[in-house]
Design a protein around this motif. Sequence first.
Motif, mmCIF file in Angstrom:
data_model
loop_
_atom_site.group_PDB
_atom_site.id
_atom_site.type_symbol
_atom_site.label_atom_id
_atom_site.label_comp_id
_atom_site.label_asym_id
_atom_site.label_seq_id
_atom_site.Cartn_x
_atom_site.Cartn_y
_atom_site.Cartn_z
ATOM 1 N N CYS A 25 -2.649 11.456 -5.900
ATOM 2 C CA CYS A 25 -3.424 12.268 -4.961
ATOM 3 C C CYS A 25 -4.687 12.784 -5.632
ATOM 4 O O CYS A 25 -4.794 12.817 -6.855
ATOM 5 C CB CYS A 25 -2.586 13.446 -4.460
ATOM 6 S SG CYS A 25 -2.112 14.614 -5.756
ATOM 7 N N GLU B 121 2.254 14.524 -1.357
ATOM 8 C CA GLU B 121 2.470 13.171 -0.836
ATOM 9 C C GLU B 121 2.035 13.076 0.621
ATOM 10 O O GLU B 121 1.435 12.081 1.038
ATOM 11 C CB GLU B 121 3.942 12.789 -0.976
ATOM 12 C CG GLU B 121 4.376 12.548 -2.416
ATOM 13 C CD GLU B 121 5.865 12.266 -2.534
ATOM 14 O OE1 GLU B 121 6.621 12.643 -1.607
ATOM 15 O OE2 GLU B 121 6.277 11.682 -3.562
ATOM 16 N N LYS B 122 2.303 14.109 1.378
ATOM 17 C CA LYS B 122 1.970 14.116 2.802
ATOM 18 C C LYS B 122 0.461 14.087 3.031
ATOM 19 O O LYS B 122 -0.034 13.365 3.909
ATOM 20 C CB LYS B 122 2.565 15.368 3.460
ATOM 21 C CG LYS B 122 2.125 15.612 4.901
ATOM 22 C CD LYS B 122 2.716 16.913 5.428
ATOM 23 C CE LYS B 122 2.174 17.240 6.821
ATOM 24 N NZ LYS B 122 2.748 18.503 7.352
ATOM 25 N N CYS B 123 -0.291 14.866 2.240
ATOM 26 C CA CYS B 123 -1.716 15.044 2.478
ATOM 27 C C CYS B 123 -2.613 14.142 1.625
ATOM 28 O O CYS B 123 -3.705 13.774 2.055
ATOM 29 C CB CYS B 123 -2.102 16.497 2.248
ATOM 30 S SG CYS B 123 -1.264 17.670 3.350
ATOM 31 N N GLY C 243 -2.403 17.643 7.919
ATOM 32 C CA GLY C 243 -2.187 16.410 7.172
ATOM 33 C C GLY C 243 -3.327 15.950 6.297
ATOM 34 O O GLY C 243 -3.196 14.963 5.571
ATOM 35 N N ALA D 130 -3.666 19.719 1.311
ATOM 36 C CA ALA D 130 -2.678 20.765 1.043
ATOM 37 C C ALA D 130 -3.333 21.806 0.140
ATOM 38 O O ALA D 130 -3.777 21.488 -0.964
ATOM 39 C CB ALA D 130 -1.441 20.187 0.359
ATOM 40 N N SER E 102 -2.871 22.063 5.397
ATOM 41 C CA SER E 102 -1.627 22.796 5.181
ATOM 42 C C SER E 102 -1.935 23.913 4.192
ATOM 43 O O SER E 102 -2.680 23.705 3.231
ATOM 44 C CB SER E 102 -0.539 21.886 4.596
ATOM 45 O OG SER E 102 -0.060 20.970 5.561
ATOM 46 N N GLU F 61 6.231 17.327 -1.894
ATOM 47 C CA GLU F 61 6.263 16.906 -0.489
ATOM 48 C C GLU F 61 4.883 16.990 0.158
ATOM 49 O O GLU F 61 4.445 16.051 0.834
ATOM 50 C CB GLU F 61 7.246 17.789 0.290
ATOM 51 C CG GLU F 61 7.304 17.479 1.780
ATOM 52 C CD GLU F 61 8.198 18.451 2.551
ATOM 53 O OE1 GLU F 61 8.073 18.512 3.789
ATOM 54 O OE2 GLU F 61 8.999 19.155 1.902
ATOM 55 N N TYR F 62 4.189 18.092 -0.052
ATOM 56 C CA TYR F 62 2.897 18.273 0.626
ATOM 57 C C TYR F 62 1.771 17.516 -0.071
ATOM 58 O O TYR F 62 0.791 17.133 0.574
ATOM 59 C CB TYR F 62 2.594 19.767 0.799
ATOM 60 C CG TYR F 62 3.301 20.296 2.025
ATOM 61 C CD1 TYR F 62 2.673 20.330 3.264
ATOM 62 C CD2 TYR F 62 4.638 20.674 1.958
ATOM 63 C CE1 TYR F 62 3.340 20.754 4.399
ATOM 64 C CE2 TYR F 62 5.327 21.091 3.086
ATOM 65 C CZ TYR F 62 4.668 21.134 4.310
ATOM 66 O OH TYR F 62 5.339 21.531 5.447
ATOM 67 N N CYS G 122 8.597 21.376 -2.792
ATOM 68 C CA CYS G 122 7.575 21.666 -1.792
ATOM 69 C C CYS G 122 6.217 21.117 -2.232
ATOM 70 O O CYS G 122 5.493 20.511 -1.444
ATOM 71 C CB CYS G 122 7.491 23.168 -1.544
ATOM 72 S SG CYS G 122 6.236 23.651 -0.348
ATOM 73 N N GLU H 78 0.536 24.072 8.891
ATOM 74 C CA GLU H 78 0.740 22.633 8.741
ATOM 75 C C GLU H 78 -0.552 21.862 9.038
ATOM 76 O O GLU H 78 -1.280 22.187 9.984
ATOM 77 C CB GLU H 78 1.834 22.136 9.705
ATOM 78 C CG GLU H 78 3.231 22.641 9.382
ATOM 79 C CD GLU H 78 3.906 21.875 8.252
ATOM 80 O OE1 GLU H 78 3.285 20.916 7.729
ATOM 81 O OE2 GLU H 78 5.041 22.236 7.890
#
Length: 308
Positions: free
Chosen positions: A269, A238-240, A189, A192, A218, A235-236, A232, A187
Motif C-alpha cells: 500500500c 488492504e481494503k483502501c 474505500g 485509511a 475510512s 484490514e483497512y 484492524c 467507512e
Amino acid sequence: MADKIATREAYGKALVELGAQNDRVVVLDADLAGATMTKHFKAAYPDRFFDMGIAEANMVNVAAGLSTMGLVPFCSTFAMFGAGRAYEQVRNSIAYPKFNVKLCMSHAGVSVGEDGGSHQCIEDLALMRVIPGMTVIVPADAAEARKATLALADFQGPAYLRLARLATPVFTDDQPFEIGKANVLREGGDVAIFACGLMVSEALEAAKLLEQDGIHASVINVHTIKPIDAQCVTEYAEKCGNVVTVEEHSVIGGLGDAVADVLMGKVNCKFHKIGVQDQFGQSGKAADVLREYGLTADQIAAVVKSRL
C-alpha cells in the motif's frame, strides 16, 4: 461535536469515580494538581492523594513502592517531566519489575501552546512505546479519556496515558473502549486515515472535506498505540490501498511508526505519516501552533489529496 472538554479534565473527574469504587486507588502528583486536574481527587480523597513536589523521579519511585503494597497508583505531571525527566525511573523502577503503576501525563503535544517548545512534549509516545511491556494509550476526547482511566484501574501492569491541555470536541460517547482495540469511526474505500488523540476529530473533519471532492476515507481511532490493533490496521490498509497516519507527535517513533511496523513487508500500500517533523515545537496560541505544524483538518485533507 458541540461540547469541548480537555482530556485532562475528564481524567481528573474519572479519578474521583475510581476513588469511590476502589479504595486501593491512590494518586500522586508533582506540584501540578491544578493543571493535571488531580485536584478533584485531592479534594475528594485527601488521605489518598500525595503531592510529591517538583520531584518527578521520586514520585515515580514512590508509586512503584506503593504498587507492591497492593495499591493502584496513578501518577500525574506534565508529559515532558513524567516521560522525560523521570524516564530512567519509569523504565527501571516500574516497567522492568512489571509493577502496576499508571502514568497519566498531561500537557502533551504542541497544543500546549504558549508554554513553548520546552514544554511541548512531542516524543513521549516514542519513549514509552520502546519500553518493554509498557501499554500506551492516547484518548481521542474527554469521553474516551474517562473510559481509559476507568479501564486502567482494572488493567494489570504498567501503562502510559497521554492527556492534553486543550479543550477539544467530544464525540466518542457512544463508542466502546477496549485496550488494544481500535475503533472505526468512518467507512471509506479510497484511503485509511489512522489517527490518535486530538487528531482524531481533525481526521474526521478532513474526511468530510475529502468527501466533497469524491474521496471516501475510512477514519480509524487508534487509541492504543501499544499493543496496536494489528488486525484492524492490516484490514483497512488492504481494503483502501492508501494509508495515512495523523498524530500530534513526532513522526519518529509514534503512531506512524507503529502502523508501519504492522504493514511493512506484509501489505502492499501507499503510506504517509502526518505529524511533527524532526523539529521542536514553538510558543503560540494552540490553534496557530497546530496550523504551523500542518495538523488542522484542511491541511490533513490537502495532504491526503496530494498522496492519492
